[in-house]
Motif scaffolding. Structure first.
Motif, PDB file in Angstrom:
ATOM      1  N   ASP A  13       1.044  -0.787  -0.024  1.00 23.93           N
ATOM      2  CA  ASP A  13       0.296   0.163   0.001  1.00 23.93           C
ATOM      3  C   ASP A  13       1.124   1.538   0.283  1.00 23.93           C
ATOM      4  O   ASP A  13       0.117   2.256   0.145  1.00 23.93           O
ATOM      5  N   GLU A  14       2.008   1.214   0.147  1.00 27.29           N
ATOM      6  CA  GLU A  14       2.574   2.287  -0.123  1.00 27.29           C
ATOM      7  C   GLU A  14       4.450   2.221  -1.100  1.00 27.29           C
ATOM      8  O   GLU A  14       5.382   2.495  -0.337  1.00 27.29           O
ATOM      9  N   PRO A  15       3.923   1.688  -2.538  1.00 26.17           N
ATOM     10  CA  PRO A  15       4.641   1.482  -3.141  1.00 26.17           C
ATOM     11  C   PRO A  15       5.615   2.604  -2.972  1.00 26.17           C
ATOM     12  O   PRO A  15       5.271   4.058  -3.039  1.00 26.17           O
ATOM     13  N   TYR A  16       6.895   2.996  -3.951  1.00 28.88           N
ATOM     14  CA  TYR A  16       7.926   4.181  -4.049  1.00 28.88           C
ATOM     15  C   TYR A  16       6.860   4.713  -5.116  1.00 28.88           C
ATOM     16  O   TYR A  16       6.863   4.085  -6.298  1.00 28.88           O
ATOM     17  N   GLN A  17       7.254   6.136  -5.162  1.00 30.38           N
ATOM     18  CA  GLN A  17       6.920   7.470  -6.116  1.00 30.38           C
ATOM     19  C   GLN A  17       7.036   8.592  -5.571  1.00 30.38           C
ATOM     20  O   GLN A  17       7.513   8.734  -5.150  1.00 30.38           O
ATOM     21  N   PRO A  18       8.452   8.665  -7.178  1.00 27.16           N
ATOM     22  CA  PRO A  18       8.932   9.713  -7.113  1.00 27.16           C
ATOM     23  C   PRO A  18       8.168  11.065  -6.961  1.00 27.16           C
ATOM     24  O   PRO A  18       6.477  10.870  -7.274  1.00 27.16           O
ATOM     25  N   ASP A  19       8.601  12.033  -5.903  1.00 31.87           N
ATOM     26  CA  ASP A  19       7.785  13.055  -5.504  1.00 31.87           C
ATOM     27  C   ASP A  19       7.215  13.854  -6.863  1.00 31.87           C
ATOM     28  O   ASP A  19       7.880  14.093  -7.266  1.00 31.87           O
ATOM     29  N   GLY A  20       6.022  14.550  -6.537  1.00 27.67           N
ATOM     30  CA  GLY A  20       5.509  14.896  -7.759  1.00 27.67           C
ATOM     31  C   GLY A  20       5.803  16.624  -7.843  1.00 27.67           C
ATOM     32  O   GLY A  20       5.826  17.435  -9.076  1.00 27.67           O
ATOM     33  N   GLY A  21       6.734  17.111  -6.919  1.00 28.64           N
ATOM     34  CA  GLY A  21       7.650  18.489  -6.856  1.00 28.64           C
ATOM     35  C   GLY A  21       8.154  18.833  -7.327  1.00 28.64           C
ATOM     36  O   GLY A  21       8.978  17.517  -8.101  1.00 28.64           O
ATOM     37  N   SER A  22       9.187  19.878  -7.403  1.00 28.97           N
ATOM     38  CA  SER A  22      10.354  20.742  -7.897  1.00 28.97           C
ATOM     39  C   SER A  22      11.235  21.126  -7.287  1.00 28.97           C
ATOM     40  O   SER A  22      10.606  21.534  -5.743  1.00 28.97           O
ATOM     41  N   GLY A  23      12.387  21.115  -7.368  1.00 25.29           N
ATOM     42  CA  GLY A  23      13.072  21.722  -6.459  1.00 25.29           C
ATOM     43  C   GLY A  23      13.835  20.742  -5.255  1.00 25.29           C
ATOM     44  O   GLY A  23      13.806  19.708  -4.822  1.00 25.29           O
ATOM     45  N   PRO A  24      14.743  21.423  -3.979  1.00 29.10           N
ATOM     46  CA  PRO A  24      15.406  20.351  -2.566  1.00 29.10           C
ATOM     47  C   PRO A  24      14.206  19.749  -2.064  1.00 29.10           C
ATOM     48  O   PRO A  24      13.108  20.889  -2.091  1.00 29.10           O
ATOM     49  N   PHE A  25      14.356  18.808  -1.129  1.00 26.18           N
ATOM     50  CA  PHE A  25      13.375  18.239  -0.289  1.00 26.18           C
ATOM     51  C   PHE A  25      13.757  19.460   0.917  1.00 26.18           C
ATOM     52  O   PHE A  25      15.021  20.162   0.894  1.00 26.18           O
ATOM     53  N   PRO A  26      12.184  19.686   1.892  1.00 22.63           N
ATOM     54  CA  PRO A  26      11.968  20.657   2.529  1.00 22.63           C
ATOM     55  C   PRO A  26      13.786  20.420   3.997  1.00 22.63           C
ATOM     56  O   PRO A  26      14.366  19.268   4.063  1.00 22.63           O
ATOM     57  N   ARG A  27      14.694  20.655   4.084  1.00 24.19           N
ATOM     58  CA  ARG A  27      15.665  21.118   5.095  1.00 24.19           C
ATOM     59  C   ARG A  27      15.660  21.421   6.649  1.00 24.19           C
ATOM     60  O   ARG A  27      14.401  22.761   7.087  1.00 24.19           O
ATOM     61  N   HIS A  28      15.836  20.960   7.749  1.00 27.27           N
ATOM     62  CA  HIS A  28      15.441  21.286   8.985  1.00 27.27           C
ATOM     63  C   HIS A  28      16.153  22.781   9.459  1.00 27.27           C
ATOM     64  O   HIS A  28      16.850  22.983   8.913  1.00 27.27           O
ATOM     65  N   ARG A  29      14.953  23.205   9.720  1.00 32.01           N
ATOM     66  CA  ARG A  29      15.563  24.919  10.170  1.00 32.01           C
ATOM     67  C   ARG A  29      15.797  25.407  11.763  1.00 32.01           C
ATOM     68  O   ARG A  29      14.776  25.090  12.494  1.00 32.01           O
ATOM     69  N   PRO A  30      16.796  25.070  12.634  1.00 30.47           N
ATOM     70  CA  PRO A  30      17.003  25.509  13.195  1.00 30.47           C
ATOM     71  C   PRO A  30      16.090  26.119  14.575  1.00 30.47           C
ATOM     72  O   PRO A  30      15.407  26.504  15.364  1.00 30.47           O
ATOM     73  N   ASP A  31      15.879  27.343  13.473  1.00 28.23           N
ATOM     74  CA  ASP A  31      14.710  28.648  14.178  1.00 28.23           C
ATOM     75  C   ASP A  31      13.662  28.533  13.979  1.00 28.23           C
ATOM     76  O   ASP A  31      13.033  28.869  15.012  1.00 28.23           O
ATOM     77  N   ALA A  32      13.310  27.611  12.819  1.00 25.14           N
ATOM     78  CA  ALA A  32      11.115  26.689  12.286  1.00 25.14           C
ATOM     79  C   ALA A  32      11.293  26.172  13.610  1.00 25.14           C
ATOM     80  O   ALA A  32      10.021  25.590  13.706  1.00 25.14           O
ATOM     81  N   ASP A  33      11.660  24.915  13.525  1.00 26.79           N
ATOM     82  CA  ASP A  33      11.716  22.856  13.523  1.00 26.79           C
ATOM     83  C   ASP A  33      12.063  22.951  15.367  1.00 26.79           C
ATOM     84  O   ASP A  33      13.362  23.774  15.721  1.00 26.79           O
ATOM     85  N   ALA A  34      11.540  22.194  15.720  1.00 27.00           N
ATOM     86  CA  ALA A  34      12.068  22.000  17.063  1.00 27.00           C
ATOM     87  C   ALA A  34      13.234  20.989  16.603  1.00 27.00           C
ATOM     88  O   ALA A  34      13.355  20.181  15.750  1.00 27.00           O
ATOM     89  N   THR A  35      14.206  20.675  17.882  1.00 27.76           N
ATOM     90  CA  THR A  35      14.924  19.626  18.299  1.00 27.76           C
ATOM     91  C   THR A  35      14.533  18.864  18.101  1.00 27.76           C
ATOM     92  O   THR A  35      13.226  17.904  18.165  1.00 27.76           O
ATOM     93  N   LEU A  36      15.554  17.496  17.918  1.00 26.52           N
ATOM     94  CA  LEU A  36      15.110  16.289  18.756  1.00 26.52           C
ATOM     95  C   LEU A  36      14.445  15.922  20.300  1.00 26.52           C
ATOM     96  O   LEU A  36      14.058  15.065  20.235  1.00 26.52           O
TER      97      LEU A  36
END
Length: 241
Positions: A13-36
């Motif tokens: 039910d979860e075969p690999y499918q290429p992402d439909g977007g363009s450009g880089p995938f999102p990167r963790h942002r220390p100023d906006a996202d929680a750390t581990l």
């Protein structure tokens, strides 16, 4: 190794499918996202983990492993199966002895990799891994660390690992224990765990998020940079790994 056949066609039910977007995938942002360790669930779990460790009872981890990570539950409860799984990886690493190795291990695979590397410490110290990368790893769970202590002694970086990067999305249940550097001591050569928060942006075919999926981890910018840096290292041109 626990199933007669891989999931094929509509059974997956979860075969690999290429992402439909363009450009880089999102990167963790220390100023906006929680750390581990900043997530609310992670903070609650660490309190419960301390209680579990003190009492020797692990009901929270039992529930997580049994109901969300069924294969891992069996890995810890079926010793012959666990030994068979580890031996398969050990044989591959032994064949690569003397070559540069980047070992990327996701989820339960990170526990298998860790156990195999601790076994290799004792059996064949000449086998070395240049860079271990764990992705969405449950290694921080109290019950998993108790299993490590039972078999290998104190939880620490294996002595045959030259670098260990632990990548996790803080919304991934497997990584609920937070940063591994807090619970895995440095090895005899001073190598510690480098924890790295990432954004697993994988979406299921129905559009819902799956923060634990291997697909999403393997295409984060942070993992791509590690893989590129390994393959572009001058030694890679002389002795491919």
């Amino acid at each position: 190794m626990r199933y007669d056949q891989p999931l094929l066609g509509d059974a997956n039910d979860e075969p690999y499918q290429p992402d439909g977007g363009s450009g880089p995938f999102p990167r963790h942002r220390p100023d906006a996202d929680a750390t581990l360790n900043d997530g609310v669930v992670s903070k609650v779990y660490r309190g419960l983990a301390a209680l579990q460790t003190a009492t020797g009872a692990t009901p929270v981890d039992d529930a997580i492993l049994e109901h969300r990570f069924d294969d891992l539950w069996h890995y810890h409860s079926e010793t012959p199966f666990a030994q068979q799984v580890r031996r398969r990886l050990i044989e591959v690493l032994e064949r690569l002895a003397g070559r540069r190795v980047l070992l990327a291990a996701h989820s339960m695979g990170s526990i298998i990799a860790y156990d195999a590397l601790r076994m290799l410490e004792r059996e064949d110290p000449s086998v070395q891994v240049e860079h271990l990368v764990t992705l969405g790893s449950p290694l921080g769970l109290a019950e998993v660390r108790a299993k490590i202590a039972e078999e290998n002694g104190a939880a620490r970086v294996p002595n045959n690992v030259n670098r260990w990067t632990n990548m996790a999305d803080n919304r991934d249940l497997a990584a609920v224990a937070g940063e591994l550097a807090e619970v895995f001591a440095r090895n005899d050569r001073g190598v510690g765990v480098d924890d790295m928060a990432v954004v697993n942006a994988y979406l299921r075919p129905n559009g819902s998020a799956n923060r634990h999926k291997s697909y999403g981890y393997l295409r984060t910018p942070e993992f791509s940079e590690v893989a590129l840096g390994f393959t572009m290292h001058p030694d890679a041109q002389r002795k491919p790994g």
